[in-house]
Design an enzyme around this catalytic site. Structure first.
Site, PDB file in Angstrom:
ATOM      1  N   GLU A  36       0.885  -1.060   0.155  1.00 30.82           N
ATOM      2  CA  GLU A  36      -0.100  -0.161  -0.053  1.00 30.82           C
ATOM      3  C   GLU A  36       0.889   1.362  -0.090  1.00 30.82           C
ATOM      4  O   GLU A  36       0.573   2.143  -0.887  1.00 30.82           O
ATOM      5  CB  GLU A  36      -0.670   0.119   1.354  1.00 30.82           C
ATOM      6  CG  GLU A  36      -1.718  -0.744   0.802  1.00 30.82           C
ATOM      7  CD  GLU A  36      -2.392  -1.077   2.513  1.00 30.82           C
ATOM      8  OE1 GLU A  36      -3.525  -0.331   2.556  1.00 30.82           O
ATOM      9  OE2 GLU A  36      -2.606  -2.197   3.675  1.00 30.82           O
ATOM     10  N   LEU A  85      15.100   1.092  -3.763  1.00 29.09           N
ATOM     11  CA  LEU A  85      15.030   0.544  -5.895  1.00 29.09           C
ATOM     12  C   LEU A  85      13.786   1.086  -6.122  1.00 29.09           C
ATOM     13  O   LEU A  85      12.500   0.634  -4.954  1.00 29.09           O
ATOM     14  CB  LEU A  85      15.834  -0.490  -5.380  1.00 29.09           C
ATOM     15  CG  LEU A  85      17.115  -1.271  -4.689  1.00 29.09           C
ATOM     16  CD1 LEU A  85      16.639  -3.336  -4.801  1.00 29.09           C
ATOM     17  CD2 LEU A  85      17.836  -1.063  -5.865  1.00 29.09           C
ATOM     18  N   GLU A 117      20.069 -11.147  -6.904  1.00 29.79           N
ATOM     19  CA  GLU A 117      20.264 -10.786  -6.069  1.00 29.79           C
ATOM     20  C   GLU A 117      18.758 -11.544  -5.304  1.00 29.79           C
ATOM     21  O   GLU A 117      18.022 -10.646  -5.884  1.00 29.79           O
ATOM     22  CB  GLU A 117      21.279 -10.569  -5.105  1.00 29.79           C
ATOM     23  CG  GLU A 117      22.542  -9.690  -6.149  1.00 29.79           C
ATOM     24  CD  GLU A 117      23.011  -8.463  -4.971  1.00 29.79           C
ATOM     25  OE1 GLU A 117      22.175  -7.737  -4.488  1.00 29.79           O
ATOM     26  OE2 GLU A 117      23.781  -7.480  -6.020  1.00 29.79           O
ATOM     27  N   LYS A 119      16.002 -10.656  -2.426  1.00 30.47           N
ATOM     28  CA  LYS A 119      16.348  -9.038  -1.645  1.00 30.47           C
ATOM     29  C   LYS A 119      15.432  -9.652  -0.150  1.00 30.47           C
ATOM     30  O   LYS A 119      14.814 -10.234  -0.407  1.00 30.47           O
ATOM     31  CB  LYS A 119      14.551  -8.913  -2.702  1.00 30.47           C
ATOM     32  CG  LYS A 119      14.532  -7.209  -1.691  1.00 30.47           C
ATOM     33  CD  LYS A 119      13.739  -5.987  -2.461  1.00 30.47           C
ATOM     34  CE  LYS A 119      13.759  -4.516  -2.093  1.00 30.47           C
ATOM     35  NZ  LYS A 119      13.297  -4.797  -0.790  1.00 30.47           N
ATOM     36  N   ASP A 121      14.532  -8.791   3.067  1.00 28.20           N
ATOM     37  CA  ASP A 121      13.284  -8.522   3.448  1.00 28.20           C
ATOM     38  C   ASP A 121      13.755  -7.961   5.627  1.00 28.20           C
ATOM     39  O   ASP A 121      13.382  -8.618   6.154  1.00 28.20           O
ATOM     40  CB  ASP A 121      12.073  -9.327   3.773  1.00 28.20           C
ATOM     41  CG  ASP A 121      11.339  -7.919   3.857  1.00 28.20           C
ATOM     42  OD1 ASP A 121      11.615  -6.889   4.300  1.00 28.20           O
ATOM     43  OD2 ASP A 121       9.802  -8.499   4.162  1.00 28.20           O
ATOM     44  N   GLU A 175      22.378  -5.607   4.180  1.00 30.61           N
ATOM     45  CA  GLU A 175      21.274  -5.786   4.914  1.00 30.61           C
ATOM     46  C   GLU A 175      21.441  -6.669   6.450  1.00 30.61           C
ATOM     47  O   GLU A 175      21.882  -7.622   6.435  1.00 30.61           O
ATOM     48  CB  GLU A 175      19.888  -6.665   4.207  1.00 30.61           C
ATOM     49  CG  GLU A 175      18.441  -6.457   4.165  1.00 30.61           C
ATOM     50  CD  GLU A 175      18.065  -4.982   3.967  1.00 30.61           C
ATOM     51  OE1 GLU A 175      19.013  -4.702   3.506  1.00 30.61           O
ATOM     52  OE2 GLU A 175      16.722  -5.038   4.421  1.00 30.61           O
ATOM     53  N   TYR A 217      25.783  -7.033   0.394  1.00 32.75           N
ATOM     54  CA  TYR A 217      25.705  -6.855  -1.236  1.00 32.75           C
ATOM     55  C   TYR A 217      26.440  -5.653  -1.655  1.00 32.75           C
ATOM     56  O   TYR A 217      26.671  -5.439  -2.989  1.00 32.75           O
ATOM     57  CB  TYR A 217      24.315  -6.544  -1.029  1.00 32.75           C
ATOM     58  CG  TYR A 217      23.877  -5.704  -1.066  1.00 32.75           C
ATOM     59  CD1 TYR A 217      23.405  -4.344  -0.471  1.00 32.75           C
ATOM     60  CD2 TYR A 217      22.437  -6.365   0.541  1.00 32.75           C
ATOM     61  CE1 TYR A 217      22.839  -2.953   0.020  1.00 32.75           C
ATOM     62  CE2 TYR A 217      21.529  -5.040   0.855  1.00 32.75           C
ATOM     63  CZ  TYR A 217      22.137  -3.483   0.959  1.00 32.75           C
ATOM     64  OH  TYR A 217      21.070  -3.123   1.121  1.00 32.75           O
ATOM     65  N   LYS A 301       9.586  -8.083  -7.006  1.00 32.01           N
ATOM     66  CA  LYS A 301       9.113  -7.736  -5.343  1.00 32.01           C
ATOM     67  C   LYS A 301       7.933  -9.109  -6.118  1.00 32.01           C
ATOM     68  O   LYS A 301       7.314  -8.990  -7.422  1.00 32.01           O
ATOM     69  CB  LYS A 301       7.442  -6.935  -4.857  1.00 32.01           C
ATOM     70  CG  LYS A 301       8.794  -5.809  -5.151  1.00 32.01           C
ATOM     71  CD  LYS A 301       9.167  -5.600  -3.406  1.00 32.01           C
ATOM     72  CE  LYS A 301       8.594  -5.557  -2.383  1.00 32.01           C
ATOM     73  NZ  LYS A 301       8.465  -4.085  -2.211  1.00 32.01           N
ATOM     74  N   CYS A 395     -21.424 -21.465  23.967  1.00 32.16           N
ATOM     75  CA  CYS A 395     -21.517 -21.736  23.120  1.00 32.16           C
ATOM     76  C   CYS A 395     -22.221 -21.357  21.905  1.00 32.16           C
ATOM     77  O   CYS A 395     -23.254 -21.815  21.489  1.00 32.16           O
ATOM     78  CB  CYS A 395     -21.293 -22.924  23.200  1.00 32.16           C
ATOM     79  SG  CYS A 395     -20.770 -24.233  21.368  1.00 32.16           S
ATOM     80  N   CYS A 398     -24.294 -25.128  21.107  1.00 35.68           N
ATOM     81  CA  CYS A 398     -24.728 -25.715  21.795  1.00 35.68           C
ATOM     82  C   CYS A 398     -25.960 -24.834  22.552  1.00 35.68           C
ATOM     83  O   CYS A 398     -26.043 -25.313  23.601  1.00 35.68           O
ATOM     84  CB  CYS A 398     -24.432 -27.088  22.031  1.00 35.68           C
ATOM     85  SG  CYS A 398     -23.058 -27.040  23.858  1.00 35.68           S
ATOM     86  N   CYS A 413     -16.053 -24.937  25.576  1.00 34.49           N
ATOM     87  CA  CYS A 413     -16.891 -25.486  25.814  1.00 34.49           C
ATOM     88  C   CYS A 413     -17.578 -26.730  26.249  1.00 34.49           C
ATOM     89  O   CYS A 413     -16.582 -27.225  25.861  1.00 34.49           O
ATOM     90  CB  CYS A 413     -17.929 -25.360  24.733  1.00 34.49           C
ATOM     91  SG  CYS A 413     -19.451 -26.669  24.630  1.00 34.49           S
ATOM     92  N   CYS A 419     -22.032 -31.267  22.317  1.00 34.99           N
ATOM     93  CA  CYS A 419     -21.833 -29.780  21.821  1.00 34.99           C
ATOM     94  C   CYS A 419     -21.568 -30.835  20.010  1.00 34.99           C
ATOM     95  O   CYS A 419     -20.449 -31.191  19.730  1.00 34.99           O
ATOM     96  CB  CYS A 419     -20.615 -29.214  22.175  1.00 34.99           C
ATOM     97  SG  CYS A 419     -19.953 -28.274  21.571  1.00 34.99           S
TER      98      CYS A 419
HETATM   99  S1  IVH Z   1      20.916  -2.601  -3.121  1.00 34.65           S
HETATM  100  C1  IVH Z   1      19.601   1.949  -3.741  1.00 34.65           C
HETATM  101  N1  IVH Z   1      20.468  -5.638  -3.016  1.00 34.65           N
HETATM  102  O1  IVH Z   1      16.094  -2.965  -0.509  1.00 34.65           O
HETATM  103  C2  IVH Z   1      19.348   1.020  -2.980  1.00 34.65           C
HETATM  104  N2  IVH Z   1      19.583  -3.609  -1.505  1.00 34.65           N
HETATM  105  O2  IVH Z   1      14.872  -0.542  -1.421  1.00 34.65           O
HETATM  106  C3  IVH Z   1      20.782  -0.589  -3.365  1.00 34.65           C
HETATM  107  N3  IVH Z   1      17.919  -4.778  -0.099  1.00 34.65           N
HETATM  108  O3  IVH Z   1      17.615  -0.089   0.718  1.00 34.65           O
HETATM  109  C4  IVH Z   1      20.279  -1.514  -2.636  1.00 34.65           C
HETATM  110  N4  IVH Z   1      18.208  -7.002  -0.135  1.00 34.65           N
HETATM  111  O4  IVH Z   1      17.958  -2.245   2.248  1.00 34.65           O
HETATM  112  C5  IVH Z   1      20.203  -3.863  -2.930  1.00 34.65           C
HETATM  113  N5  IVH Z   1      20.489  -8.137  -2.888  1.00 34.65           N
HETATM  114  C6  IVH Z   1      20.335  -6.518  -1.943  1.00 34.65           C
HETATM  115  C7  IVH Z   1      18.944  -5.675  -0.961  1.00 34.65           C
HETATM  116  C8  IVH Z   1      18.730  -5.039  -0.748  1.00 34.65           C
HETATM  117  C9  IVH Z   1      17.727  -6.107   0.697  1.00 34.65           C
HETATM  118  C10 IVH Z   1      16.525  -3.739   0.432  1.00 34.65           C
HETATM  119  C11 IVH Z   1      17.961  -2.747   0.919  1.00 34.65           C
HETATM  120  C12 IVH Z   1      17.537  -1.045  -0.118  1.00 34.65           C
HETATM  121  C13 IVH Z   1      16.059  -1.699   0.094  1.00 34.65           C
HETATM  122  C14 IVH Z   1      15.526  -1.607  -1.324  1.00 34.65           C
END
Ligand code: IVH
Length: 651
Positions: A36, A85, A117, A119, A121, A175, A217, A301, A395, A398, A413, A419
């Site tokens: 969102e 990103l 790579e 991503k 979280d 990260e 990274y 994503k 309940c 029943c 219950c 029941c």
């Molecule tokens: S490169 C320009 N590589 O995702 C930022 N980011 O919205 C370059 N993240 O702030 C980041 N895995 O916290 C990069 N393999 C990865 C990543 C990664 C997670 C996170 C990072 C960044 C956000 C991007």
């Protein structure tokens, strides 16, 4: 679109984004999903691009986080901004991304490779090493100024405190995340918030106890010419680097994405997509930035697993042992490709914690195959006339008065034997694989037979042969014959399955086996005394009392005796000649070669009894990595302690 309306919408979007930025960055308490939030930013950018007269450099669309950060930590100005990103959600978005790059560089698509790579979280962090030693570490903050979290970063166990380098100063970015195994029971809504909270503790020993990890990274090393070589150098220096691969075209990008999505469930950390970066760093430099994101990289994503919807009603479900579980009936919404219309609320405490009401707008989350759950309520969208949800007192099935068991966070219950909901659920359990294992009597058939009055309790199952089942829905001659044969076969039942099928609260497969091995006949089980019960490994005093009470309750004894008129219970040790047969074993710590569950199953298979706590009766304590206080106790009590390797040698 009328310009006034545009102006109004832009103002609204800016305020919303600022509000959510503050909640996210300053309070670590977001109230909307990433999806969102991304949509708000996307819409703002769209309007500003179509109506440049309303765009100004102050707009949040040009910023990464909040303008001001309120923090008890010292502020650190980043050497170069920590950006974020751009997101892609479809193959088409990626195709456009490659096109844009190719046009910008004036290089054909075939000559542009990408480093793919995962991503992660988590939360991004920068670590500056001076003369090979950690000097300063910081959070992203607002992208330009971050918080000094050096001492906390030093507690992250897979970050080297010293690296082998000739460089006077080196900056590493990556990260910080919380492994899923540590996140469980952390009380945070998601591992990212948990990591962010842990990283911003004023006391580093608290951060240390949260078991954070780091994936690197990026490194600002001039000797590197590609992102792939950056990752290889980071690995060599001793950093953990998440899975990566070189992709030469859209097809290879899609393959990496699909494989990453599939492997997601197997990882001990959360990933929310894949990142694709132009591999050649000289290309990266030429591409530069647009707004808050680099042109050279994109985050593809995963389909959103969080979404916002409305609670239309709250339903109460009655489980096998009578527990009442509130379930939110939702305005149907698509989540990760599946339409969701219900979400569990677990219990009434959880409902109170969320302060959830009918009519509320909520964020629901689904991860992997698990049942969707409500993770937060958007109080700003609450209807004015909404009322607090009143916990039921009778309940819904029943109408028996419910019992509140605060110790167990459970409302139930007590009408276990009549029941209707409990009876049906119990019969489904009774026929299931680990109990009577009656093939052909599943949920649907049991419901049908119950509704038609053929089976009112499990005993009736053994008298089903009296009814003309043929020609019922889904029942032909052959299936009736098979079903009756399966029921007949199930009448010869092993003691541990018989115990399991009684549905004694908190008695699962392992405790049923332990009880069977201890008593060896149903007559002995019925004669149990509390002392004997609590001597069994894995059964504590409280549970022993509950079991004892169960077998002393008239209605339960009546049921067991009725059952015994139809079935024959026998006992067979799994493997009487195995040296572990009858031995009480307890595990502690993480095993390296097999999972804890597999080790338990191995033990049960040879007739050992698996306990959950160490007592003087324990024969062996098997110790893995990072054992708990069980080890200390075993040493105190003189219980034999063996390693995982010694354990495996016993098979
Ligand atoms: S490169 C320009 N590589 O995702 C930022 N980011 O919205 C370059 N993240 O702030 C980041 N895995 O916290 C990069 N393999 C990865 C990543 C990664 C997670 C996170 C990072 C960044 C956000 C991007």
């Amino acid at each position: 679109m009328d310009k006034d309306a545009v102006k109004k919408e832009i103002r609204f979007l800016k305020n919303e984004i600022k509000k959510h930025d503050k909640l996210y960055y300053n309070k670590s308490k977001p109230i909307v999903s990433d999806f969102e939030y991304d949509n708000l930013r996307k819409r703002l950018l769209e309007l500003e691009q179509s109506f440049p007269e309303f765009d100004n450099s102050n707009s949040p669309s040009h910023k990464i986080g909040p303008t001001t950060i309120h923090t008890p930590f010292a502020k650190i100005t980043h050497k170069y901004p920590m950006l974020s990103l751009d997101n892609a959600f479809t193959k088409g978005d990626i195709d456009n991304f490659i096109d844009r790059i190719s046009r910008f560089l004036n290089v054909s698509r075939d000559n542009i490779d990408f480093c793919a790579e995962q991503k992660i979280d988590g939360v991004s962090a920068s670590i500056i090493y001076k003369h090979g030693k950690i000097d300063i570490a910081s959070t992203r903050g607002n992208g330009y100024i971050g918080e000094n979290i050096t001492e906390n970063i030093k507690t992250v166990r897979n970050i080297p405190h010293e690296i082998d380098t000739e460089e006077q100063e080196l900056e590493i970015r990556g990260e910080v995340y919380m492994p899923l195994s540590s996140f469980e029971n952390s009380g945070f809504v998601n591992p990212r918030n948990a990591a962010s909270g842990a990283l911003r503790q004023l006391d580093p020993s608290i951060t240390s106890s949260r078991n954070l990890r780091f994936f690197a990274y990026y490194i600002d090393d001039n000797s590197c010419s590609s992102q792939i070589s950056i990752l290889n150098i980071l690995k060599k220096m001793g950093f953990d680097v998440a899975n990566f691969s070189l992709c030469k075209n859209l097809n290879e990008i899609m393959n990496f994405y699909e494989n990453t999505l599939k492997s997601r469930k197997l990882l001990d950390y959360e990933i929310d997509g894949a990142v694709f970066k132009v591999n050649d760093l000289s290309f990266q430099k030429r591409l530069g930035f647009v707004g808050r994101s680099p042109r050279h990289s994109i985050a593809f994503k995963f389909p959103n697993e969080e979404a916002t919807t409305q609670v239309n009603d709250i339903e109460l479900s009655v489980g096998r042992s009578g527990t009442i579980t509130p379930v939110a009936l939702l305005e149907p919404i698509s989540l990760g490709g599946v339409t969701i219309s219900r979400a569990t609320l677990y219990n009434f405490n959880e409902m109170k914690r969320l302060d959830l009401r009918i009519g509320d707008t909520v964020v629901v989350k689904r991860s992997g195959d698990v049942i969707p759950k409500v993770i937060s309520v958007d109080l700003t969208k609450r209807p004015a006339n909404s009322k607090e949800y009143e916990q039921p007192t009778i309940c819904p099935c029943c109408y028996t008065e419910l019992i509140n068991d605060p110790g167990m966070v459970r409302v139930y219950c007590p009408n276990h034997y009549s029941c209707p909901s409990q009876v049906v659920q119990y019969m489904i359990y009774f026929c299931s694989k680990h109990c009577f294992n009656i093939n052909g009597l599943g949920k649907q058939q049991i419901n049908d037979f119950y509704n038609d009055g053929l089976i009112k309790n499990p005993i009736d199952i053994f008298e089903l042969y009296k009814y003309p089942l043929k020609d019922r829905d889904r029942f032909g001659e052959i299936s009736v014959k098979k079903l009756l044969q399966n029921i007949e076969d199930s009448k010869n039942i092993e003691l541990h399955r018989f115990i399991m099928s009684l549905g004694i609260p908190q008695i699962g497969e392992i405790s049923s086996r332990a009880l069977a091995d201890r008593f060896q006949s149903i007559e002995n089980v019925l004669k149990n005394d509390i002392e004997e019960l609590s001597e069994i490994g894995g059964i504590g005093d409280n549970l022993a009392l509950d079991i004892h009470r169960f077998f002393k309750t008239d209605i339960n004894l009546q049921f067991i005796n009725n059952l015994l008129r139809h079935v024959t219970v026998f006992y067979k040790a799994l493997s009487e000649d195995h040296k572990l047969s009858g031995k009480i074993v307890v595990f502690t710590g993480k095993l390296s070669k097999i999972s804890r569950n597999e080790a338990k199953q191995m033990a049960i298979r040879v007739g050992a009894i698996v306990g959950s706590s160490v007592s003087k009766n324990t024969d062996y304590l098997i110790v893995g990595e990072k054992p708990s206080s069980k080890l200390k106790k075993a040493i105190e009590l003189g219980v034999k302690v063996i390693t995982e390797k010694e354990w495996m040698e016993k098979f």
